[in-house]
Structure formats: structure tokens, C-alpha cells
Design a protein around this motif. Sequence first.
Motif, PDB file in Angstrom:
ATOM      1  N   ASP A 419     -22.778  62.712  53.833  1.00 29.52           N
ATOM      2  CA  ASP A 419     -22.994  64.154  53.920  1.00 29.52           C
ATOM      3  C   ASP A 419     -22.108  64.863  52.900  1.00 29.52           C
ATOM      4  N   PHE A 420     -22.740  65.523  51.952  1.00 27.44           N
ATOM      5  CA  PHE A 420     -22.011  66.199  50.883  1.00 27.44           C
ATOM      6  C   PHE A 420     -21.468  67.536  51.391  1.00 27.44           C
ATOM      7  N   PRO A 421     -20.198  67.871  51.113  1.00 30.13           N
ATOM      8  CA  PRO A 421     -19.621  69.140  51.598  1.00 30.13           C
ATOM      9  C   PRO A 421     -20.364  70.351  51.025  1.00 30.13           C
ATOM     10  N   VAL A 422     -20.812  71.224  51.913  1.00 27.89           N
ATOM     11  CA  VAL A 422     -21.577  72.389  51.455  1.00 27.89           C
ATOM     12  C   VAL A 422     -20.701  73.332  50.637  1.00 27.89           C
ATOM     13  N   GLU A 423     -19.387  73.371  50.903  1.00 34.13           N
ATOM     14  CA  GLU A 423     -18.507  74.261  50.156  1.00 34.13           C
ATOM     15  C   GLU A 423     -18.479  73.874  48.673  1.00 34.13           C
ATOM     16  N   VAL A 424     -18.475  72.561  48.403  1.00 34.60           N
ATOM     17  CA  VAL A 424     -18.481  72.095  47.017  1.00 34.60           C
ATOM     18  C   VAL A 424     -19.816  72.424  46.356  1.00 34.60           C
ATOM     19  N   ALA A 425     -20.910  72.221  47.118  1.00 32.97           N
ATOM     20  CA  ALA A 425     -22.246  72.550  46.591  1.00 32.97           C
ATOM     21  C   ALA A 425     -22.344  74.034  46.268  1.00 32.97           C
ATOM     22  N   TRP A 426     -21.756  74.850  47.142  1.00 32.09           N
ATOM     23  CA  TRP A 426     -21.807  76.299  46.903  1.00 32.09           C
ATOM     24  C   TRP A 426     -21.006  76.671  45.656  1.00 32.09           C
ATOM     25  N   SER A 427     -19.889  76.001  45.453  1.00 34.94           N
ATOM     26  CA  SER A 427     -19.081  76.268  44.268  1.00 34.94           C
ATOM     27  C   SER A 427     -19.851  75.903  42.998  1.00 34.94           C
ATOM     28  N   LEU A 428     -20.548  74.753  43.031  1.00 30.59           N
ATOM     29  CA  LEU A 428     -21.365  74.359  41.883  1.00 30.59           C
ATOM     30  C   LEU A 428     -22.475  75.377  41.625  1.00 30.59           C
ATOM     31  N   TYR A 429     -23.106  75.814  42.699  1.00 24.88           N
ATOM     32  CA  TYR A 429     -24.238  76.737  42.600  1.00 24.88           C
ATOM     33  C   TYR A 429     -23.785  78.123  42.139  1.00 24.88           C
ATOM     34  N   GLY A 430     -22.714  78.637  42.756  1.00 27.30           N
ATOM     35  CA  GLY A 430     -22.299  80.004  42.500  1.00 27.30           C
ATOM     36  C   GLY A 430     -21.486  80.190  41.245  1.00 27.30           C
ATOM     37  N   ASN A 431     -20.754  79.144  40.827  1.00 27.05           N
ATOM     38  CA  ASN A 431     -19.829  79.323  39.712  1.00 27.05           C
ATOM     39  C   ASN A 431     -20.257  78.634  38.429  1.00 27.05           C
ATOM     40  N   LEU A 432     -20.865  77.439  38.559  1.00 24.08           N
ATOM     41  CA  LEU A 432     -21.358  76.772  37.362  1.00 24.08           C
ATOM     42  C   LEU A 432     -22.823  77.067  37.119  1.00 24.08           C
ATOM     43  N   GLY A 433     -23.464  77.762  38.049  1.00 28.14           N
ATOM     44  CA  GLY A 433     -24.863  78.125  37.860  1.00 28.14           C
ATOM     45  C   GLY A 433     -25.815  76.968  38.052  1.00 28.14           C
ATOM     46  N   PHE A 434     -25.394  75.939  38.830  1.00 30.26           N
ATOM     47  CA  PHE A 434     -26.276  74.812  39.089  1.00 30.26           C
ATOM     48  C   PHE A 434     -27.427  75.238  39.991  1.00 30.26           C
TER      49      PHE A 434
END
Length: 969
Positions: A419-434
Motif C-alpha cells: 500500500d503506497f502512502p497517499v501523502e507521498v502520492a499527493w506530494s507527487l501530484y500537487g508539487n511535481l505535477g504528476f
Amino acid sequence: PWCWRCSPLRRGGATYPSAGRVRADFLRFFQERHGHQRLPSAPVRPRGDPRLLFVNAGMNQFKPVFLGTVHPRSQLARHRRVVNSQKCVRAGGKHNDLEDVGRDTYHHTFFEMLGNWSFGDYFKEEACSMAWELLTEVYKIPKDRLYVTYFGGDASLGLSVDEECKDVWLRLGVPASHVLPCPSKDNFWEMGDTGPCGPCTEIHYDHVGGGRNAAALVNQGSPDVVEIWNLVFMQYSREVEGNLLPLPQHHVDTGMGLERLVAVLQNKRSNYDTDLFTPILDAIHKSCGGPRYQGLVGDADIGRVNMAYRVVADHVRTLCICITDGIYPGASGAELVLRQILRRAVRFCSEVLRSPPGLLASLVPTVVEVLGEAYPELTKNTDQIRDIINENEAGFLLSLERGRRVIERTVQQIEPSTDFPVEVAWSLYGNLGFPLDLIDLMLEEKGIHLDSAAFNKLAQEFAKQKAGGPQAEQKEDTNTHLDVHSLAQLHNNNVPATDDSPKYAYTLGQRGQYEFSPCQATVLMLYKDQSLQTEVEAGQRCGVILDRTNFYAEQGGQDSDQGYMIRLEQQDILFPVESVHLCGGYVIHEVTAVETLHAGDQVQLFVNEAQRLACMTNHTATHMLNFALRCVLGDSTEQRGSHVTAERLRFDFDTKGPVTVEQLQQIEQVVQDMIKQNEVVHMAEVPLELARKVRGLRTVNEEYPDPVRIVSLGVPLESVLTCDSEAAIQTSVELCCGTHLLQTGAVEDLAIISERQLVKGISRVIAVTGAQAKRAREVGQCLDMDVDSVSLRMKQGSTSILEMQNLSKEVGQLTKVVIDTAMPQWQRKKLHTILKALQRTANTAIKKLEMQQAKEMAESLLAKHCNQRVIIDTIPADSLSILMKVVNQLCDKSPGTSVLLLSPQASDEVLCACQVSKNCLPVFSAADWAVAVCAQMEGKAGGSPIVAKGSGNARGMQGALTAALEFAQ
């Protein structure tokens, strides 16, 4: 005989037409043989339709014709037969093929729609005949491989089988076994929840052939039997209530995907094997080496190399078309979708095809070679397309590599969990534009799962926090607003104030793009729960105080920057910066610690450049607006407040009354002139005392630092600061700490989309800039034409109550759209005034027509019931209003008569209206009479002793008539 004009393709001894030839012969067939007007493709950015991200069908540009809103004097209104090849994009929104592209051999984000249209000219017989002639005589498709479907009727819609269409196909010689009825889900087309609609007939092609009967495979999802052409017969209109009414004019709207047609004519099972794609696929292979494209899908496609070929080939076509038509990768709307498309293509180039940077841009000339003859605008923008793709690719590759390291490191840390941490996914999505789909794909490769529900919950919390909910305020207070004790502690410990001058360190590149440099800093202290700390553990939100920063803290009405920071010794860990605040000279960065943070950590800061640039644009535009308000409304106009975000700007000011339409236009024109002049924006810090001596200086009622930053548009600060100089009176000169553009031309456009009085004497305007302003103007122009069209039809008048009621309803719906849609405020005010007058005109006309109809009915009934004290009867009436007017007219013409009338409706409802002669009161009550009658029809009624009305069910109407007479007697 029809002759191919272009050089044919030769494969294995067989000769096939090229895609360019197929497209050209389609257009030429309808233009030369059947008298159609050939029109160019509309741009893929929709004009005046805010519900669409992209043009996604050939009929989009003709919606005003189908809806009847086209201006009678416009060029579009004069067309009767039209043919074209329309550029279409289906990505994002309702029609979204993005996720399917690459997984199979037929989905695309960009495609070409060949279409022919009839606007009130020919209909089913001619449309089917032309289609059959083109396919079988021009394209020489074997007749035994073609199957046609027609609408098989729908009892729920009250529609019977389209026998007319069936008979047309049979007369054309199509065997009965190849003419198939289909239900409404396949063969009844609707534009939307309301509007023009109608049955359609589809033409399907059997790839296998060989004399077999493939009727059972039509519309069954078989790859062997595919739809190639859809002919829609628009003959109904879906009303708001859901019922269907016949259209006054019948239209034909056909659509045939060029890619699928070319596959048929070139004897290919995959669109990607046609010459629309093979040159691009060959160019990809030439650039990146490795295995050639083989057309493999699913498990057979080891390493997803073939999927990558298809993704890149499709997406680079979409990028070329969209950029040419003025849609660039960006942060919202269609621009955001295009950015996702570009980044998806880059990811497949980098990680699957292992190509060096620049592959996407290198494919642009090949795309132009394939599509440039049909769409010559591509050839004029080749360099621009390459530059934009390269710039966006370079930025994303950096983020991609950083994101890949973040994912790999996180996966190692969570083992053996999947299970991948959603906080890390959100950081990738919100800050790196993934894009989220890329995160899913990367995790899918590693067998790791992301909890989508938890991710969405986090997104909702962020949205709520951004909106400024109570919880967000509490978090801000405890983590970003230094309390007096913490400030004192910082001073006592000699912690220096944050140097935030790097926030102004940006320049214009050679091609006019803004360049923002990263900033290196040291963590001086951490702040959490109103307490200064030297360490904060992973997963906690805190304020980070740095010795220097390039982030803009929220102040002066401008939103704070967002972005992320990384530790120099651990560059694959991103600490998202969610907001930035200034307190006592210290800049506090609100951060979620994904790992333990310590005072003394060395970090590098990255600002979200798109958001910063949007804020800079809107802040400079705010200064221009302030100057324009003073020019138009007078020197006494004073600023009362402002707020600048990446999406829009808000400005409050003193005013003696609402701003007029003419003044709004003048204000926008002043700003437009400043944009066209592309003035240099001069900025510098000067002593506050010197700045206050500037004549014409614009200030607000707040404390300013000393020295203070002064911003002048077009006039050098040396001239502004010269003693007794009047230079500042002729332009905008303000004290401002915000970030600004370096030249005014980058604002591009400004549209005031709202203006209202907050309280007496203070008005608020909201404005948008750039592409948003352009879109607002396009929408305003379209609505202006719609209102003009309604106005013209209203002037022409009508003797039909139903037509006037429909026109009145249209005015009401248009009024709501004008009120709710983002458009120039001056235009909204103008159109709203016109629509109010039209509504009054329509209401007056309806009332007049109803009175005339009621008068005629009353005279007829008086002749029928001559000299009777009680009249009880049934009459046709479209509404209770008309029925009541008939009753009133009868009683006026025969004062001693009491009247009760019933009117059965198509919906099985019966309307009831009655009036009692005053001579019969109080024994005879109209209210009691109506109640007694409607009770027989299981209905309700009410009113006064003199007049009453009600309704009931048609099943009890005969009993109601008897009860009416008995009650009266």
C-alpha cells in the motif's frame, strides 16, 4: 469514372489510396458532385461553449444552426449543404479517450471527423444515397462487406420504427439481411439532455468478408465488424420536460472517422498501420533505435514497447494540433489536460522507449508532413510547437526523475507492504505535477496499490483548506502565525529575519519566457503548535523559518506562492510548501514533513512557476485596472482593497454609483491600450519619504516599510522621482511589495467579468486576464448573437401561442445563461437589459394572443348555449390561464350566467375553471363547485366564491360533468 488524384500506396503488389487522397476525395465528392460548401476545420479550442474543453465532434461549430440560435444575418445561417474534415480532440471531460490510448489499436486523443451536413435541405433518402455512392462507387468498398442499421423504435419515447430509412436502404439495393434494426442506445442520437436529436443510421464494415453473413456481429463490440459512418437525422427536439417535439426544420449530421476509414481502404486492421501513423512510428524508431513497431497489444506486448509507440505517435499529433490552435500545456482546463497528454508521452519516451530528451519535438516535422496539407496552419507554427514541447519536456523530465526516485525509495521503505502512502502520492501530484494516472501506472509495474479513496479524501481536505474553512484557519494559527513569545525568543536568540529578496530574482529569457532560479537556504527554526522547535517528525505539519527564500509570502492582497523544498543531501525527498506567511520579518513556510526535519538542514527551494507567473500577471493587471478606473471615473476614485490569485483579480474602490456599461467598456479599453504598448514595468526600493512626494502616487491605507518598493508602468523611476515631475500622473505608479511582470504585454487581455456594489459608495470588480479573458469575450460574442437572434424573431412576431411561449422560455433560459456565465460585465449588463425587455414583450404578446383566443372561444360557446343560466362544457385549451380567460369572457358577455369549463390535456390531466354569477351568491359558491367537480376526477381545486380553478384525472371526466350539472341545479 471517379479517378484518384494522388499517388497510390503500393504494398505487396496491391494499390491502396493514401490518407490524403481519401480525405481529399471525400471533400471533393460532396463539393463537386453534390453541391456542398466546403468549410475549413474549426480550431480545437471551442468558441463560446464553456462546457467543452475541446472540439470533440464535427457538429460542434454548427450547434447554433441545430439549436436555431444562429444569427439570421450570419454567414452560418446561409449554408444549406456543408462538408469538411474537422480536427477533434477527445481527452478530459465527458468524452475522454486518454486512458485507452495505446492499450489498443484504435483509440486516439486526436482524430479527424469527415462530415457532410444538410441544414433544412436534403434528408434521409439523399443522405443515404450519397453515402452509399461514395463508399461503393468512389472508394470501391465491396457491397457484401457493408451492413447498415436503422432505428428500431422505442415505446418509452413514443417513437415507431424508422421504416422510411429502412426502405431507403432497400431501394438502394442493400440486401434485407444486411439492413438491421437497432435500439435507441445505438441508433438514436442526442446532442445533450435537451436540444435537437433524432434517429440515426450507421454503416458497418466486415473486415473478414469472404461471402459470410456477419449481421450477428454488428454493434457487438467485435473487432472484425466496425462502424465506419454515422448518419444522424435531426428531426426532434428534446424539451426540458423530457418530451420530444418535431423540429420545424430537418437536418442531417454525418460523421466518419478518417483514421478508421483509411484503415478499411488500406486493408489494415489497425489505424496505426495506416500512413496517418506509419511515418511517425518510423521516425520514433529512427530516433530511439530498439525494436520496430509490431502492432502488439496486451500480454504479447512485452515491456509495453508497442503501447509506447502508439502513445507517443498519438499524443504528438494532439500536441501539434492543440498548440497550433492556441492551447498550450498549462494549469487548468484544456491546458491542464494537454499538459497531462504531454507528460504521459514524455514518460513513455523516457522510461519505455529509453529515448534521449527531445524525441517528441523531433517528431513535429513528421506530423506536419502528414497533416500539413490538410491543415496548413501547422506549417506556419512548426518552430513554436517544437519550442513549447521542448520547454515542457525539459521541466517534466527533471520532475519525472525526481518522482521516480521518490517512488522507488518509498516502495523500499514500505516493504513488505503493497500500500503506497497517499501523502507521498499527493506530494507527487500537487508539487511535481504528476498526473494521477502516471503514478498508478508506475506503481502498477511494481505491484503496489494506491488507495484512491484516501487520495481523493486528501484532495478534498486540501480544497477545503484552500477555501479557508475553520479547520484550515486553526492550523494556520498554530503553525504559521508566530505568537509574541516565539517572536521574542527568536529576537533574544539573535535569529536574523528572513531575506526574501530572491523572490524578485527572475528574468526574461531570449524567447520571452520567464526564468525563476532555485534558492538555497538553511532551516533556522521550526514552528509547530505555537512553539519553536528544532526537530519535527515525519508526517507532521509545521512552519519552517529559513535564512532566505524565493517564496512570496501572502501580503499586499497577493496570494502566497506554493512549491516544494528538498534537502541538498537527500534530493529525492520532497517537502511540499502549501502556503507562506510573513510575521515579524520572518517568512514561515507551511510544510508537511515527509521525513524528520531539523534546524540546520540545508535545503533548495522550488517555486510553482505557473502559479507565480499567473499571480504576477494578475497583479500587474490590477495596477493597470486601478489606473484605468481613475482615468474613466475621476481622480477621486480610491482603492478600498484588492485580492490577487492565480485565477483572477478582485478590486474594491470608491464610487458614486454603479459603473455604467459605457464606463466599463472605457475602463477595459484603457487597459487594452497599455497592453498593446507593452510598457516596461519599472521596480525599485526607495526611501519612503521620497516615494510619498511623487505626484499621482497611488497608495492604500496601510503601513509601508521603509525603504518601500515602488512600481511604475512605462515611466522610468528616475523620471517619476524627479522633483515636481508630473510623469506619474500619466501612468500607474504605486507602492507595492508584490511580484510583477517585466512588461505589460504579457497580460495579453483583461476582461471585467463582474461589477457590483458591496455597500453604498463602494464597488467591487472581478477581472480575468490572458486566455481566460479571451474565452470570456468569445462567450460574450456568442451570447450576443444568440440574443440578437431571439430579438429578431421576437420582432417578426407570431400568431401561435405555443411559439410565443417557447420564445418566452428561450428568453428565460438565455437570461439565466447570461447571468451565470463568465463574460465581460458591460456585455452582460447590455444583454440583460435587452432580455428583460424581450421578456416583457413576450409576456404581453402571449397575454394578447390568449385574450384573442379566449374571446373567439367565448363567442362560440355563447352561440352554442344561447340564453342559458348555467354553461357546462369541455373545450381545448393549452393552459389553465387560457381556460380561465374564456370563463371570464363568457361571464362578462352574459353577466347572469354561471360557467364551468373542463379542458382535457395530452398528459391525461383535465383542467377545470369556473365563475359564478353574483346574482347567485351566497347560495352558489364557485370554490365549492370546483371542489365537487374535481373530486370526481381524484383532483383538487380552490378559489373564491366567485372564481375557482383546479385539475383532475381524465378517467373521471364524464362523472365530473354530471356532478357539475347536479351541483349547479
